[in-house]
Design a protein around this motif. Sequence first.
Motif, PDB file in Angstrom:
ATOM      1  N   ASN A 350      45.487  20.465  27.441  1.00 38.36           N
ATOM      2  CA  ASN A 350      44.886  20.130  28.691  1.00 38.36           C
ATOM      3  C   ASN A 350      44.347  18.784  28.846  1.00 38.36           C
ATOM      4  O   ASN A 350      43.580  18.452  29.488  1.00 38.36           O
ATOM      5  CB  ASN A 350      43.676  21.183  28.931  1.00 38.36           C
ATOM      6  N   ILE A 351      45.258  17.847  28.368  1.00 36.97           N
ATOM      7  CA  ILE A 351      45.131  16.437  28.465  1.00 36.97           C
ATOM      8  C   ILE A 351      46.319  15.679  29.259  1.00 36.97           C
ATOM      9  O   ILE A 351      47.463  15.925  28.880  1.00 36.97           O
ATOM     10  CB  ILE A 351      45.292  15.847  27.087  1.00 36.97           C
ATOM     11  N   MET A 352      45.735  14.951  30.305  1.00 39.12           N
ATOM     12  CA  MET A 352      46.920  13.926  31.081  1.00 39.12           C
ATOM     13  C   MET A 352      47.029  12.708  30.496  1.00 39.12           C
ATOM     14  O   MET A 352      45.897  12.032  30.113  1.00 39.12           O
ATOM     15  CB  MET A 352      46.523  13.986  32.418  1.00 39.12           C
ATOM     16  N   ILE A 353      48.202  12.153  30.318  1.00 42.41           N
ATOM     17  CA  ILE A 353      48.375  10.871  30.006  1.00 42.41           C
ATOM     18  C   ILE A 353      48.803   9.911  31.235  1.00 42.41           C
ATOM     19  O   ILE A 353      49.755  10.159  31.608  1.00 42.41           O
ATOM     20  CB  ILE A 353      49.268  10.631  28.829  1.00 42.41           C
ATOM     21  N   GLN A 354      48.013   8.946  31.663  1.00 39.89           N
ATOM     22  CA  GLN A 354      48.509   8.261  32.684  1.00 39.89           C
ATOM     23  C   GLN A 354      48.697   6.771  32.246  1.00 39.89           C
ATOM     24  O   GLN A 354      47.995   6.095  31.537  1.00 39.89           O
ATOM     25  CB  GLN A 354      46.828   8.072  33.696  1.00 39.89           C
ATOM     26  N   TYR A 355      49.835   6.360  33.055  1.00 41.46           N
ATOM     27  CA  TYR A 355      50.240   5.227  32.507  1.00 41.46           C
ATOM     28  C   TYR A 355      50.394   4.143  33.607  1.00 41.46           C
ATOM     29  O   TYR A 355      50.859   4.381  34.748  1.00 41.46           O
ATOM     30  CB  TYR A 355      51.751   5.195  32.032  1.00 41.46           C
ATOM     31  N   ILE A 356      49.528   2.871  33.557  1.00 42.35           N
ATOM     32  CA  ILE A 356      49.557   1.927  34.512  1.00 42.35           C
ATOM     33  C   ILE A 356      50.423   0.863  34.268  1.00 42.35           C
ATOM     34  O   ILE A 356      50.074  -0.013  33.316  1.00 42.35           O
ATOM     35  CB  ILE A 356      48.214   1.529  35.058  1.00 42.35           C
ATOM     36  N   SER A 357      51.932   0.570  34.564  1.00 40.87           N
ATOM     37  CA  SER A 357      52.552  -0.449  34.239  1.00 40.87           C
ATOM     38  C   SER A 357      52.482  -1.852  34.782  1.00 40.87           C
ATOM     39  O   SER A 357      52.037  -1.735  35.964  1.00 40.87           O
ATOM     40  CB  SER A 357      54.108  -0.294  34.108  1.00 40.87           C
ATOM     41  N   PRO A 358      52.924  -2.841  34.248  1.00 39.66           N
ATOM     42  CA  PRO A 358      52.857  -4.086  34.878  1.00 39.66           C
ATOM     43  C   PRO A 358      54.208  -4.160  35.903  1.00 39.66           C
ATOM     44  O   PRO A 358      54.969  -3.427  36.115  1.00 39.66           O
ATOM     45  CB  PRO A 358      53.286  -5.020  33.802  1.00 39.66           C
ATOM     46  N   SER A 359      53.864  -5.202  37.055  1.00 35.15           N
ATOM     47  CA  SER A 359      54.927  -5.100  37.984  1.00 35.15           C
ATOM     48  C   SER A 359      56.035  -5.747  37.647  1.00 35.15           C
ATOM     49  O   SER A 359      57.162  -5.888  38.237  1.00 35.15           O
ATOM     50  CB  SER A 359      54.324  -6.136  39.157  1.00 35.15           C
ATOM     51  N   THR A 360      56.138  -6.710  36.292  1.00 35.47           N
ATOM     52  CA  THR A 360      57.234  -7.488  35.917  1.00 35.47           C
ATOM     53  C   THR A 360      57.724  -6.918  34.499  1.00 35.47           C
ATOM     54  O   THR A 360      56.830  -6.457  33.820  1.00 35.47           O
ATOM     55  CB  THR A 360      56.794  -8.922  35.936  1.00 35.47           C
ATOM     56  N   GLN A 361      58.750  -7.142  34.074  1.00 34.51           N
ATOM     57  CA  GLN A 361      59.060  -7.069  32.622  1.00 34.51           C
ATOM     58  C   GLN A 361      58.532  -7.968  31.892  1.00 34.51           C
ATOM     59  O   GLN A 361      58.302  -9.120  32.013  1.00 34.51           O
ATOM     60  CB  GLN A 361      60.679  -7.050  32.625  1.00 34.51           C
ATOM     61  N   VAL A 362      58.232  -7.556  30.535  1.00 28.92           N
ATOM     62  CA  VAL A 362      57.217  -8.086  29.415  1.00 28.92           C
ATOM     63  C   VAL A 362      58.047  -8.003  28.104  1.00 28.92           C
ATOM     64  O   VAL A 362      58.345  -6.948  27.998  1.00 28.92           O
ATOM     65  CB  VAL A 362      55.789  -7.622  29.365  1.00 28.92           C
ATOM     66  N   TYR A 363      58.329  -9.082  27.587  1.00 29.20           N
ATOM     67  CA  TYR A 363      59.306  -9.059  26.435  1.00 29.20           C
ATOM     68  C   TYR A 363      58.309  -9.616  25.297  1.00 29.20           C
ATOM     69  O   TYR A 363      57.699 -10.543  25.527  1.00 29.20           O
ATOM     70  CB  TYR A 363      60.519  -9.932  26.332  1.00 29.20           C
ATOM     71  N   ILE A 364      58.413  -8.970  23.982  1.00 30.76           N
ATOM     72  CA  ILE A 364      57.682  -9.751  22.833  1.00 30.76           C
ATOM     73  C   ILE A 364      58.749  -9.500  21.730  1.00 30.76           C
ATOM     74  O   ILE A 364      59.837  -8.878  21.710  1.00 30.76           O
ATOM     75  CB  ILE A 364      56.465  -8.744  22.431  1.00 30.76           C
ATOM     76  N   GLY A 365      58.649 -10.226  20.704  1.00 26.98           N
ATOM     77  CA  GLY A 365      59.296 -10.187  19.525  1.00 26.98           C
ATOM     78  C   GLY A 365      58.587  -9.157  18.482  1.00 26.98           C
ATOM     79  O   GLY A 365      57.415  -9.232  17.853  1.00 26.98           O
ATOM     80  N   GLY A 366      59.483  -8.365  17.808  1.00 23.42           N
ATOM     81  CA  GLY A 366      58.894  -7.424  16.904  1.00 23.42           C
ATOM     82  C   GLY A 366      59.722  -6.249  16.714  1.00 23.42           C
ATOM     83  O   GLY A 366      61.082  -6.301  16.725  1.00 23.42           O
ATOM     84  N   ASN A 367      59.145  -5.190  15.736  1.00 22.09           N
ATOM     85  CA  ASN A 367      60.103  -4.006  15.392  1.00 22.09           C
ATOM     86  C   ASN A 367      59.815  -2.858  16.152  1.00 22.09           C
ATOM     87  O   ASN A 367      58.509  -2.396  16.028  1.00 22.09           O
ATOM     88  CB  ASN A 367      59.648  -3.960  13.875  1.00 22.09           C
TER      89      ASN A 367
END
Length: 492
Positions: A350-367
């Motif tokens: 009974n848990i909802m997951i709400q996602y608020i995303s950015p308006s632009t693409q975001v890139y990072i370096g990682g694994n």
Amino acid sequence: MKGSVRKLKQNDINQCFGNLMTSTSSPTLILNKAGKILNVNEAAIKLFNLNTTYIGYLTMDEPSNLNWAKFVKQLECDLRSEEIFNIQTAGNEYEMMSFKCFYDPSTEEIVAQISTLNNDIAHELYVSQEQERSQSFNAYDHLPYAVIVSDASGIILGLNKYAEMFLRIEKSLLLHKAHQHIFDAFTLKKGQITTYLSKLMGEKHASIHVVDETIVTSPCYYEISSIFDEYNNIIVTVINDETEKKQLQHKVEHQQALNVVGQMAASIAHEIRNPLTSLKGFTELLKLNADEESRMYLSVIDSELQRMEQILSELLVLSKPTSMKVELLELDHIVKQVIEFMLPDALMKNIMIQYISPSTQVYIGGNENRLKQVFMNLIKNAMESMNNGGTITVEMNVIDCAIVELLIKDEGVGMDSATLQNLFQPFYTTKSTGTGLGLAFVKKVIEEHEGVIGVNSELQKGTCFHLQFPVYTFNQMDTMDVSTKDSAYLVT
């Protein structure tokens, strides 16, 4: 020669004592050092409406009372002095008066000749005195640490701007208050103030370590040291900020704990991994010829074996260095994949997951795999804290085009300050079945990606983890190749 001058000076005063009471028409009092009236002339009786049967003490306002002890101290040295005090008159109103005083060391008595002042002169003299006193404390504003000055009875006389900043209180609200009010903003253990004051009175110096926990994510640590200056009859208190020192100590302790984990993991890995692999293999073989009931029991065994393997993997992740594949990653895409994976389990609770995303693409370096493991761990923890359902909010924001921040907020039971302070320590857990390794792993993976992690929480209201990573710009993306760098972890 010096002794004879002193003797002549005292003789002059003794002569004045007798003459003033009989010859002057000005209000004149004989007082002891505590301010009690011992004798008066007729003018003083009328001015203060005194009862000759029981004269008692002069009634002064609070600043005048505070200044009296200092004035008497100076009078004992100079034998004569002048000061302005605010005194209650026969009409029960306070009035500024000039005290011209002489002191007799042999009887320890003070003769005070009093003259009333008109309002303009009184105000001018009083303001002048207050400015003189404040200027003596203004010098402390140039010191790079907090200073508070109290009188011998423990009344605060002045403090500099750094003290106002550390205590988070305006100077006017602290002046003329008891010395103990210095500690109002801090968290102390029972009996700490009593021990501190006892040591200050006995040994003339004392120190106390306090914590400011008003900012839960980053508590501040201070050492408050006081010394009693017998020559000037004041208590000087200094506040030193030890927050950076404490944070460094915590990092060292955290690293030492990780070293212990590494040593333990290295010693047990081979001892457990081989028999664990054999058990999993035999379990799969038994399932081939087992009936339905036996398969149910074998599934439980297999589930527990997988849990053992997960614990072992977490230990190995924190144990020894290896290499990590670094790639250019679109963070929004990774977060969406993790939410899709976790959503079915969340809906069952009974848990909802709400996602608020950015308006632009975001890139990072990682694994990618390690970041997914981090996000899954944090969302899983959020779900476990929400026994009655609710909403988990995942929000991504870009700060000044250079930092991307990811917030994971729940509506769970929250955490107290003790839990928050130990949250990322290996083996620290509040769960009955937890290993205490998950968040230690999370913190190290975030730091491995040149990021930072913080948390704030309130009991019965929820918790928010905030993660920050450096954003890769278009120029960096053009020149970036898939690379490998050393890592302090081994993912299995």
